[in-house]
Each structure stands twice: as C-alpha cells, then as structure tokens.
Design a protein around this motif. Sequence first.
Motif, PDB file in Angstrom:
ATOM      1  N   VAL A 246       0.853  -1.185   0.000  1.00  0.00           N
ATOM      2  CA  VAL A 246       0.000   0.000   0.000  1.00  0.00           C
ATOM      3  C   VAL A 246       0.890   1.236   0.000  1.00  0.00           C
ATOM      4  CG1 VAL A 246      -1.817   1.234   1.256  1.00  0.00           C
ATOM      5  CG2 VAL A 246      -1.710  -1.266   1.353  1.00  0.00           C
ATOM      6  N   VAL A 247       0.385   2.314  -0.567  1.00  0.00           N
ATOM      7  CA  VAL A 247       1.088   3.596  -0.524  1.00  0.00           C
ATOM      8  C   VAL A 247       0.262   4.564   0.306  1.00  0.00           C
ATOM      9  CG1 VAL A 247       2.044   5.486  -1.892  1.00  0.00           C
ATOM     10  CG2 VAL A 247       1.963   3.175  -2.844  1.00  0.00           C
ATOM     11  N   THR A 248       0.896   5.273   1.242  1.00  0.00           N
ATOM     12  CA  THR A 248       0.189   6.335   1.959  1.00  0.00           C
ATOM     13  C   THR A 248       0.699   7.670   1.438  1.00  0.00           C
ATOM     14  OG1 THR A 248       1.726   6.667   3.807  1.00  0.00           O
ATOM     15  CG2 THR A 248       0.179   4.852   4.003  1.00  0.00           C
ATOM     16  N   VAL A 249      -0.226   8.616   1.254  1.00  0.00           N
ATOM     17  CA  VAL A 249       0.122   9.864   0.573  1.00  0.00           C
ATOM     18  C   VAL A 249      -0.726  11.011   1.116  1.00  0.00           C
ATOM     19  CG1 VAL A 249      -1.509   9.253  -1.241  1.00  0.00           C
ATOM     20  CG2 VAL A 249       0.256  10.909  -1.746  1.00  0.00           C
ATOM     21  N   ASP A 250      -0.265  12.242   0.914  1.00  0.00           N
ATOM     22  CA  ASP A 250      -0.982  13.389   1.461  1.00  0.00           C
ATOM     23  C   ASP A 250      -2.164  13.807   0.602  1.00  0.00           C
ATOM     24  OD1 ASP A 250       0.408  14.458  -0.667  1.00  0.00           O
ATOM     25  OD2 ASP A 250       0.719  16.384   0.333  1.00  0.00           O
ATOM     26  N   GLU A 251      -2.298  13.207  -0.592  1.00  0.00           N
ATOM     27  CA  GLU A 251      -3.435  13.508  -1.455  1.00  0.00           C
ATOM     28  C   GLU A 251      -3.728  12.277  -2.315  1.00  0.00           C
ATOM     29  OE1 GLU A 251      -2.206  16.883  -3.686  1.00  0.00           O
ATOM     30  OE2 GLU A 251      -0.676  15.813  -4.811  1.00  0.00           O
ATOM     31  N   PRO A 252      -4.952  12.093  -2.756  1.00  0.00           N
ATOM     32  CA  PRO A 252      -5.307  10.903  -3.532  1.00  0.00           C
ATOM     33  C   PRO A 252      -4.476  10.774  -4.806  1.00  0.00           C
ATOM     34  CG  PRO A 252      -7.273  12.036  -2.794  1.00  0.00           C
ATOM     35  CD  PRO A 252      -6.124  12.956  -2.500  1.00  0.00           C
ATOM     36  N   VAL A 253      -4.195   9.544  -5.177  1.00  0.00           N
ATOM     37  CA  VAL A 253      -3.454   9.239  -6.403  1.00  0.00           C
ATOM     38  C   VAL A 253      -4.292   8.277  -7.231  1.00  0.00           C
ATOM     39  CG1 VAL A 253      -1.454   7.983  -7.325  1.00  0.00           C
ATOM     40  CG2 VAL A 253      -1.147   9.615  -5.455  1.00  0.00           C
ATOM     41  N   SER A 254      -4.451   8.584  -8.515  1.00  0.00           N
ATOM     42  CA  SER A 254      -5.230   7.699  -9.375  1.00  0.00           C
ATOM     43  C   SER A 254      -4.533   7.396 -10.697  1.00  0.00           C
ATOM     44  CB  SER A 254      -6.609   8.313  -9.664  1.00  0.00           C
ATOM     45  OG  SER A 254      -6.467   9.547 -10.331  1.00  0.00           O
ATOM     46  N   LYS A 255      -3.400   8.067 -10.956  1.00  0.00           N
ATOM     47  CA  LYS A 255      -2.661   7.851 -12.207  1.00  0.00           C
ATOM     48  C   LYS A 255      -1.185   8.152 -11.967  1.00  0.00           C
ATOM     49  CE  LYS A 255      -3.925  12.505 -13.875  1.00  0.00           C
ATOM     50  NZ  LYS A 255      -4.668  12.859 -12.643  1.00  0.00           N
ATOM     51  N   PRO A 256      -0.302   7.586 -12.794  1.00  0.00           N
ATOM     52  CA  PRO A 256       1.137   7.801 -12.590  1.00  0.00           C
ATOM     53  C   PRO A 256       1.531   9.270 -12.521  1.00  0.00           C
ATOM     54  CG  PRO A 256       0.783   6.041 -14.172  1.00  0.00           C
ATOM     55  CD  PRO A 256      -0.566   6.645 -13.895  1.00  0.00           C
ATOM     56  N   GLU A 257       0.872  10.112 -13.293  1.00  0.00           N
ATOM     57  CA  GLU A 257       1.218  11.540 -13.297  1.00  0.00           C
ATOM     58  C   GLU A 257       1.036  12.183 -11.930  1.00  0.00           C
ATOM     59  OE1 GLU A 257       0.761  10.117 -17.286  1.00  0.00           O
ATOM     60  OE2 GLU A 257      -0.607  10.001 -15.564  1.00  0.00           O
ATOM     61  N   ASP A 258       0.177  11.604 -11.095  1.00  0.00           N
ATOM     62  CA  ASP A 258      -0.028  12.148  -9.755  1.00  0.00           C
ATOM     63  C   ASP A 258       1.202  11.967  -8.868  1.00  0.00           C
ATOM     64  OD1 ASP A 258      -2.602  12.912 -10.408  1.00  0.00           O
ATOM     65  OD2 ASP A 258      -3.513  11.066  -9.654  1.00  0.00           O
ATOM     66  N   PHE A 259       2.100  11.075  -9.274  1.00  0.00           N
ATOM     67  CA  PHE A 259       3.333  10.854  -8.514  1.00  0.00           C
ATOM     68  C   PHE A 259       4.463  11.800  -8.930  1.00  0.00           C
ATOM     69  CE2 PHE A 259       1.888   6.390  -7.519  1.00  0.00           C
ATOM     70  CZ  PHE A 259       1.978   6.527  -6.139  1.00  0.00           C
ATOM     71  N   ASN A 260       4.284  12.518 -10.011  1.00  0.00           N
ATOM     72  CA  ASN A 260       5.352  13.383 -10.503  1.00  0.00           C
ATOM     73  C   ASN A 260       5.799  14.387  -9.437  1.00  0.00           C
ATOM     74  OD1 ASN A 260       5.268  12.113 -12.949  1.00  0.00           O
ATOM     75  ND2 ASN A 260       4.128  13.733 -14.001  1.00  0.00           N
ATOM     76  N   ASN A 261       7.124  14.500  -9.286  1.00  0.00           N
ATOM     77  CA  ASN A 261       7.737  15.431  -8.322  1.00  0.00           C
ATOM     78  C   ASN A 261       7.405  15.100  -6.872  1.00  0.00           C
ATOM     79  OD1 ASN A 261       8.814  17.065 -10.460  1.00  0.00           O
ATOM     80  ND2 ASN A 261       6.768  17.941 -10.730  1.00  0.00           N
ATOM     81  N   LYS A 262       6.992  13.870  -6.615  1.00  0.00           N
ATOM     82  CA  LYS A 262       6.707  13.447  -5.246  1.00  0.00           C
ATOM     83  C   LYS A 262       7.860  12.598  -4.719  1.00  0.00           C
ATOM     84  CE  LYS A 262       2.371  14.907  -5.681  1.00  0.00           C
ATOM     85  NZ  LYS A 262       1.865  16.105  -5.008  1.00  0.00           N
ATOM     86  N   LYS A 263       8.190  12.773  -3.456  1.00  0.00           N
ATOM     87  CA  LYS A 263       9.212  11.965  -2.812  1.00  0.00           C
ATOM     88  C   LYS A 263       8.554  10.773  -2.114  1.00  0.00           C
ATOM     89  CE  LYS A 263      12.524  15.679  -1.875  1.00  0.00           C
ATOM     90  NZ  LYS A 263      13.241  16.408  -0.801  1.00  0.00           N
ATOM     91  N   ILE A 264       9.226   9.641  -2.162  1.00  0.00           N
ATOM     92  CA  ILE A 264       8.693   8.455  -1.510  1.00  0.00           C
ATOM     93  C   ILE A 264       9.815   7.739  -0.763  1.00  0.00           C
ATOM     94  CG2 ILE A 264       8.975   7.141  -3.652  1.00  0.00           C
ATOM     95  CD1 ILE A 264       6.577   5.448  -2.761  1.00  0.00           C
ATOM     96  N   ARG A 265       9.572   7.405   0.484  1.00  0.00           N
ATOM     97  CA  ARG A 265      10.547   6.676   1.290  1.00  0.00           C
ATOM     98  C   ARG A 265      10.355   5.184   1.034  1.00  0.00           C
ATOM     99  NH1 ARG A 265      13.989  10.745   2.454  1.00  0.00           N
ATOM    100  NH2 ARG A 265      13.162  12.239   3.921  1.00  0.00           N
ATOM    101  N   VAL A 266      11.424   4.492   0.687  1.00  0.00           N
ATOM    102  CA  VAL A 266      11.346   3.063   0.412  1.00  0.00           C
ATOM    103  C   VAL A 266      12.487   2.348   1.126  1.00  0.00           C
ATOM    104  CG1 VAL A 266      10.283   3.416  -1.840  1.00  0.00           C
ATOM    105  CG2 VAL A 266      12.766   3.255  -1.678  1.00  0.00           C
ATOM    106  N   MET A 267      12.390   1.020   1.176  1.00  0.00           N
ATOM    107  CA  MET A 267      13.474   0.223   1.728  1.00  0.00           C
ATOM    108  C   MET A 267      14.726   0.379   0.863  1.00  0.00           C
ATOM    109  SD  MET A 267      11.657  -3.331   2.829  1.00  0.00           S
ATOM    110  CE  MET A 267      11.075  -3.643   1.161  1.00  0.00           C
ATOM    111  N   THR A 268      15.856  -0.012   1.424  1.00  0.00           N
ATOM    112  CA  THR A 268      17.123   0.089   0.703  1.00  0.00           C
ATOM    113  C   THR A 268      17.220  -1.050  -0.299  1.00  0.00           C
ATOM    114  OG1 THR A 268      18.138  -1.097   2.547  1.00  0.00           O
ATOM    115  CG2 THR A 268      18.357   1.301   2.530  1.00  0.00           C
ATOM    116  N   ASN A 269      16.398  -0.970  -1.332  1.00  0.00           N
ATOM    117  CA  ASN A 269      16.305  -2.008  -2.345  1.00  0.00           C
ATOM    118  C   ASN A 269      16.303  -1.338  -3.719  1.00  0.00           C
ATOM    119  OD1 ASN A 269      14.701  -3.590  -4.350  1.00  0.00           O
ATOM    120  ND2 ASN A 269      14.684  -5.115  -2.724  1.00  0.00           N
ATOM    121  N   PRO A 270      17.333  -1.580  -4.528  1.00  0.00           N
ATOM    122  CA  PRO A 270      17.432  -0.879  -5.822  1.00  0.00           C
ATOM    123  C   PRO A 270      16.218  -1.085  -6.722  1.00  0.00           C
ATOM    124  CG  PRO A 270      19.502  -1.956  -5.289  1.00  0.00           C
ATOM    125  CD  PRO A 270      18.506  -2.426  -4.273  1.00  0.00           C
ATOM    126  N   LEU A 271      15.665  -2.299  -6.760  1.00  0.00           N
ATOM    127  CA  LEU A 271      14.551  -2.547  -7.673  1.00  0.00           C
ATOM    128  C   LEU A 271      13.277  -1.869  -7.193  1.00  0.00           C
ATOM    129  CD1 LEU A 271      14.456  -4.130 -10.355  1.00  0.00           C
ATOM    130  CD2 LEU A 271      13.043  -5.797  -9.150  1.00  0.00           C
TER     131      LEU A 271
END
Length: 342
Positions: free
Chosen positions: A154-179
């Motif tokens: 699941v992704v938690t975000v400060d505003e709803p996301v419904s398409k890839p463009e909604d992720f543009n210029n957004k930062k996301i914290r992920v595990m230390t996994n290159p893939l």
Amino acid sequence: MSTTSKFKKLAGLSAFAFAAMTAANSVNAANWRYAHEEYEGDVQDVFAYDFKEYIEDNSDHTVQIYRFGELGESDDIMEQTQAGILNFVNQSPGFTGSLIPEAQIFFIPYLMPTDMDTVIKFFRESEAINKDFPELYAQNGLELLQMYPEGEMVVTVDEPVSKPEDFNNKKIRVMTNPLLSETYSAFGATPTPLPWGEVYGALQTNMIQGQENPIFWIESGGLYEVSPNLVFTSHGWFTTAMMANKNFYDGLSDEDKKLVEDAADYAFEKIIVHIDGLAEKALEKIQKASDEVTVTRLNDEQIEAFKARAPQVEEKFIEMTGEGGKELLNQFKEDLKEVQSN
C-alpha cells in the motif's frame, strides 16, 4: 545518521558482542536464537512465536526471539546469522536483495497475483519458490526454510493518487532495495531509500515540519497511518523469508532437521490464517480513528496505466541479475500460469 539510529546501532553491536562471547559454537546449543526485522505483534513476530511454540512443544529445545532493534538493523541480523551467532533470521527479500539480487524479483510490479487464495497457492506450489530460491540462499550460507506473504503493498500519501502523473515530483521513502526504487521511479515518483528503522521517524518529522514535498510510506499487512490517504495500486504482495545459518542446520541431527522444517511449516499454516483479513481490520481501525482518512482502490483502467510501466522494471531486474535472473523470472511466470490455470 540520527542520534536514535546511532543508539540502535550501538545497542545492536553490544548485543552482537555479547552473543558472540556466549555462543561461539551454537550447533549443539539447546537454546536457539531467532531474530526478525519487525515489532511486537507484527506478522514476522507472530510467525516467529508460532515457530517457537512448535519447537518447544515438540522438543527440549528453546527458542529466544529478538525483535527489530534489539540486535541492530536488518543488515546486522543477517551478518550475525551468516556468522553463526544467530541460528535463524527472518528477513524480507527487500533487504536480502543486496546479498541475493534475484530476491528482488518480488518487487517487480504486477508480477504477483493479487487475490489471497492464488497467492497462497503460488507459495505452496511454485518451483521458483521451493526449488530455485533454496539453491540461491544456500550459495550464501543460508538454509531457506519458508517464504511467505505478509499482505498487499500500500502507498500512503498526502493527497489521492489515481494515475502515474499524480506521482510526478513526489518523494517516496522506500526500503534500501534498488529494484523497489526502480519501481517507484517508473511510477513517476522520486524514491529515497532508508533503513527500515529510520523510515517512520523520517516521515513523522517531515510531516510535522510541513515540508512542501509530500512523502509516502510503503507498508503491508498492518497498514500504519502516516498520511491521510491510503492508495491500493494492486502492484504486489509484500514477501518475507525465514532461514537458518546453513552450517548450523547441516550440523543438526536428522531428527532436529525434521523438527525445524515441521516448525517452519506449522508457522506458515498459522500465518496464512493470521494475515487473512488483517489489512481490512487495520484499515477499519484507522478509519474509525480519523474522519479525514480516505482510501483509494484503483479500478482496472487506472491499474493498466501503472502496469504499462512495469516492463522497464523487469528489464532493470534482468540487468541486475543477468541470465540467472532472466531464467528465474521465466520460471516465476510459468509457475504463476500453472497456478492460475488450475
């Protein structure tokens, strides 16, 4: 490195040194040591205590469980297991991927099925899971005992996301996994890898400071609320693995080997019951606690827009893992077809 992180590291190293002094030869020890990378009550913790229950109910052995932070970060407990200081470790392929690049296959989006029955059947019957992966882990001094799912990512975000463009210029914290970073780059976001122990604190700090760039958190099973919008993209299930130090395992009697294998199977059967509906219960709890939380489940058309970006992640996986990774990916897909056709 933060003060908290330094403290955890020092605590882990102290515990490591103590364990090394008291357990130089663990092969014949009656008390087996088992570390995982989650907190009390989380899925890995429940699995570990089910394993412990079976061992102690069916033998004179005891199992001591170490939760996240008690012996350091995920890389620390893996090093301790490879060194023979720990007998067992539970670690997700997300972190094991730095040691076994092929393990990152679970982070190729839209590779895994999404319904639970098919997921469980895949873990039971997959040749890649039950034959290929044990061989890969063995090459790194590890006896793979069980791979199992924890829940949908699941992704938690400060505003709803419904398409890839909604992720543009957004930062996301992920595990230390290159893939995993490659996946969210493909989705349009800007990934920032962090050790598991620093993710939650970093998110809270940025939210409190009101930074302009929203930050997301990947989670599974437990559904921790960090931002007011939870987005289900149906892109995969979080997978984890329980393994033993191979020298320790190989040195066990046939009776104890069977005991360990049976205990891992017992814990698997218990955990698949435990995770059934777990995310829904957590989601209900979150929604009851706040009227501001929204839940977005992408429809088939919306999912297709994300799925169209998955091939570039597959290409990156093959680039990282070579011909062996390509063969594993093909086996994965064959196994999935077999499972889904029956």
